[in-house]
Enzyme design. Structure first.
Site, PDB file in Angstrom:
ATOM      1  N   CYS A 153       5.542  -3.256 -22.605  1.00  0.00           N
ATOM      2  CA  CYS A 153       5.951  -1.906 -22.195  1.00  0.00           C
ATOM      3  C   CYS A 153       6.421  -0.992 -23.334  1.00  0.00           C
ATOM      4  CB  CYS A 153       7.014  -1.988 -21.112  1.00  0.00           C
ATOM      5  SG  CYS A 153       8.414  -2.999 -21.546  1.00  0.00           S
ATOM      6  N   HIS A 249      11.642   4.022 -22.779  1.00  0.00           N
ATOM      7  CA  HIS A 249      11.925   3.251 -23.992  1.00  0.00           C
ATOM      8  C   HIS A 249      11.811   4.163 -25.219  1.00  0.00           C
ATOM      9  CE1 HIS A 249      11.954  -0.173 -21.503  1.00  0.00           C
ATOM     10  NE2 HIS A 249      10.814  -0.760 -21.838  1.00  0.00           N
TER      11      HIS A 249
HETATM   12  N1  LIG Z   1       9.377  -2.967 -15.727  1.00  0.00           N
HETATM   13  C1  LIG Z   1       8.614  -2.495 -16.721  1.00  0.00           C
HETATM   14  O1  LIG Z   1       8.889  -1.418 -17.322  1.00  0.00           O
HETATM   15  C2  LIG Z   1       7.374  -3.250 -17.156  1.00  0.00           C
HETATM   16  C3  LIG Z   1       6.514  -2.626 -18.063  1.00  0.00           C
HETATM   17  C4  LIG Z   1       5.341  -3.281 -18.472  1.00  0.00           C
HETATM   18  C5  LIG Z   1       5.057  -4.536 -17.963  1.00  0.00           C
HETATM   19  N2  LIG Z   1       5.907  -5.130 -17.096  1.00  0.00           N
HETATM   20  C6  LIG Z   1       5.502  -6.437 -16.553  1.00  0.00           C
HETATM   21  O2  LIG Z   1       5.088  -6.210 -15.199  1.00  0.00           O
HETATM   22  C7  LIG Z   1       5.400  -7.338 -14.384  1.00  0.00           C
HETATM   23  C8  LIG Z   1       6.310  -6.899 -13.230  1.00  0.00           C
HETATM   24  O3  LIG Z   1       7.517  -6.385 -13.786  1.00  0.00           O
HETATM   25  P1  LIG Z   1       8.622  -5.699 -12.878  1.00  0.00           P
HETATM   26  O4  LIG Z   1       9.557  -5.073 -13.843  1.00  0.00           O
HETATM   27  O5  LIG Z   1       7.994  -4.859 -11.816  1.00  0.00           O
HETATM   28  O6  LIG Z   1       9.313  -7.006 -12.184  1.00  0.00           O
HETATM   29  P2  LIG Z   1      10.116  -7.095 -10.813  1.00  0.00           P
HETATM   30  O7  LIG Z   1      10.768  -5.813 -10.483  1.00  0.00           O
HETATM   31  O8  LIG Z   1      10.978  -8.295 -10.955  1.00  0.00           O
HETATM   32  O9  LIG Z   1       8.986  -7.398  -9.710  1.00  0.00           O
HETATM   33  C9  LIG Z   1       8.313  -8.632  -9.655  1.00  0.00           C
HETATM   34  C10 LIG Z   1       7.320  -8.662  -8.505  1.00  0.00           C
HETATM   35  O10 LIG Z   1       6.709  -9.968  -8.486  1.00  0.00           O
HETATM   36  C11 LIG Z   1       6.890 -10.554  -7.172  1.00  0.00           C
HETATM   37  N3  LIG Z   1       7.111 -12.007  -7.293  1.00  0.00           N
HETATM   38  C12 LIG Z   1       8.086 -12.620  -7.987  1.00  0.00           C
HETATM   39  N4  LIG Z   1       7.979 -13.975  -7.817  1.00  0.00           N
HETATM   40  C13 LIG Z   1       6.899 -14.187  -7.032  1.00  0.00           C
HETATM   41  C14 LIG Z   1       6.262 -15.345  -6.503  1.00  0.00           C
HETATM   42  N5  LIG Z   1       6.714 -16.566  -6.771  1.00  0.00           N
HETATM   43  N6  LIG Z   1       5.180 -15.177  -5.711  1.00  0.00           N
HETATM   44  C15 LIG Z   1       4.707 -13.943  -5.440  1.00  0.00           C
HETATM   45  N7  LIG Z   1       5.266 -12.798  -5.909  1.00  0.00           N
HETATM   46  C16 LIG Z   1       6.346 -12.923  -6.687  1.00  0.00           C
HETATM   47  C17 LIG Z   1       8.133  -9.884  -6.608  1.00  0.00           C
HETATM   48  O11 LIG Z   1       8.097  -9.994  -5.197  1.00  0.00           O
HETATM   49  P3  LIG Z   1       9.471 -10.076  -4.329  1.00  0.00           P
HETATM   50  O12 LIG Z   1      10.063  -8.705  -4.352  1.00  0.00           O
HETATM   51  O13 LIG Z   1       8.983 -10.484  -2.998  1.00  0.00           O
HETATM   52  O14 LIG Z   1      10.343 -11.103  -5.012  1.00  0.00           O
HETATM   53  C18 LIG Z   1       7.946  -8.448  -7.126  1.00  0.00           C
HETATM   54  O15 LIG Z   1       7.037  -7.770  -6.292  1.00  0.00           O
HETATM   55  C19 LIG Z   1       6.057  -8.370 -15.314  1.00  0.00           C
HETATM   56  O16 LIG Z   1       5.079  -9.264 -15.760  1.00  0.00           O
HETATM   57  C20 LIG Z   1       6.586  -7.501 -16.457  1.00  0.00           C
HETATM   58  O17 LIG Z   1       6.728  -8.226 -17.664  1.00  0.00           O
HETATM   59  C21 LIG Z   1       7.049  -4.519 -16.668  1.00  0.00           C
END
Ligand SMILES: NC(=O)c1ccc[n+]([C@@H]2O[C@H](COP(=O)([O-])OP(=O)(O)OC[C@H]3O[C@@H](n4cnc5c(N)ncnc54)[C@H](OP(=O)(O)O)[C@@H]3O)[C@@H](O)[C@H]2O)c1
Length: 356
Positions: A153, A249
């Site tokens: 990110c 960021h």
């Molecule tokens: N946040 C950022 O700015 C950003 C930027 C670039 C890339 N990323 C990447 O994008 C991805 C998501 O990030 P995020 O920040 O959105 O994370 P997050 O808010 O923690 O969301 C994670 C998602 O994954 C689901 N999940 C977690 N465990 C699971 C499982 N065992 N089976 C099925 N679904 C599951 C969650 O569902 P539930 O709600 O049902 O638990 C939720 O929908 C990550 O790989 C992160 O590194 C994030």
């Protein structure tokens, strides 16, 4: 233009909900299904997102009543064409190849496959030719399904400003110091007692090495004959910090350029390159990739994160550096350009250029 049926996996998280927001009224993509963990499934998206929807606009009405499904290997492809993945990396590692094997185009935000020898990390304005690598992937025996990733990110806040400067010579050394927002840690993220009034000089294991590795891959070439990425060989040193900012960021970037016939460079030469960096992608989510802000106290996350609907990197404060040649400050909307918006731009590029 054909309409593509798309789904979001990890739809209840920080990035997932940004996908849902951005897919409202998309001219090419129709969001038909939403997936998350068992904790959120078997209820409408509206109900699953109670207390979790962090956007300033309501859940788009057309998606609010979609029933959330569990993402696992009982997945039925149906009439889907594209998967947008916003899963944690550990979950993505297992499920994304499985979805690609079903013939689906998987556009992922997770880090799980960014280092894979045939999975590209795409930034459309920089390395669209890396799409070539998907032909070498072996996830789907019928060669239809594939995985394409977008970078860590923070990375586009360095990559997009540095790319047009390659016209001046080879980039030799880069030092990146990040000040990363809380939304980058997902939801609910870092406990408030750990971060209010504080700075944490750590994001996650390998966060700093990812910045170097991914910059090398993105700026490199994909050799069609040998089918391997030939990395761009510059030195990169990254230091990453979590700061008490909600979204956006900020990076301090120092760099030096190596030129066989050194010419005297002035600030205006560099700013001109940024102002003239206007690739005409012709894609629905495309915006000017970078803007230079002349005020010496900009960019700031509070004021500038929505530049170009969150798709434009704001740059400012270009000045000479006593250690490397130059330094500047840049700002990226980590949930839009750095995540969901970046992935959508990749999918739009694939639709326009590679799926015809
Ligand atoms: N946040 C950022 O700015 C950003 C930027 C670039 C890339 N990323 C990447 O994008 C991805 C998501 O990030 P995020 O920040 O959105 O994370 P997050 O808010 O923690 O969301 C994670 C998602 O994954 C689901 N999940 C977690 N465990 C699971 C499982 N065992 N089976 C099925 N679904 C599951 C969650 O569902 P539930 O709600 O049902 O638990 C939720 O929908 C990550 O790989 C992160 O590194 C994030």
């Amino acid at each position: 233009m054909k309409i593509y049926n798309v789904c979001v996996i990890g739809a209840t998280g920080t990035v997932g909900q940004m996908f849902v927001k951005l897919l409202e009224n998309h001219p090419w993509f129709k969001l038909t299904r939403l997936f998350a963990s068992r904790d959120s499934a078997f209820q409408t998206y509206q109900s699953a997102m109670q207390n979790k929807w962090r956007q300033t606009t309501p859940i788009p009405a057309e998606f609010a009543q979609i029933e959330v499904e569990v993402i696992d290997k009982n997945f039925v492809k149906g009439d889907l064409n594209i998967v947008f993945s916003a899963l944690d990396s550990s979950v993505a590692e297992d499920i994304e190849p499985y979805l690609a094997a079903l013939g689906l185009a998987v556009f992922s935000n997770a880090a799980a496959y960014r280092n894979h020898q045939h999975v590209p990390i795409i930034i459309p304005e920089i390395n669209p030719h890396h799409f070539e690598a998907i032909r070498s992937q072996e996830f789907d025996p019928s060669n239809k399904g594939f995985i394409v990733t977008n970078p860590n990110c923070t990375l586009q806040a360095a990559a997009l400003p540095l790319f047009p400067l390659l016209k001046l010579g080879a980039i030799d050394k880069v030092i990146v110091t990040s000040m990363q927002a809380l939304s980058g840690a997902g939801y609910p993220g870092v406990p408030s007692l750990d971060i209010i009034g504080n700075v944490i000089p750590y994001i996650a294991q390998n966060e700093e090495s990812k910045i170097a590795d991914e910059l090398h891959k993105i700026f490199g070439v994909f050799d069609k004959k040998t089918k391997v990425f030939d990395d761009y060989g510059f030195s990169v040193s990254a230091s990453c910090n979590r700061v008490p900012v909600l979204n956006g960021h900020t990076l301090s970037v120092n760099f030096s350029i190596c030129n066989d016939t050194p010419i005297e460079l002035f600030e205006i030469d560099i700013i001109d390159l940024w102002e003239n960096f206007t690739p005409d992608l012709g894609l629905p989510s495309a915006q000017k990739p970078v803007i230079y802000m002349k005020e010496s106290n900009r960019p700031q996350p509070l004021l500038d994160q929505m530049a170009g609907n969150g798709m434009t990197v704001s740059i400012g404060n270009l000045r000479r550096c006593n250690v490397l040649d130059w330094k500047f400050t840049s700002l990226l909307n980590n949930t839009v350009r750095g995540a969901a918006g970046g992935s959508m731009l990749n999918a739009e590029l694939w639709v326009q250029k590679f799926d015809q």
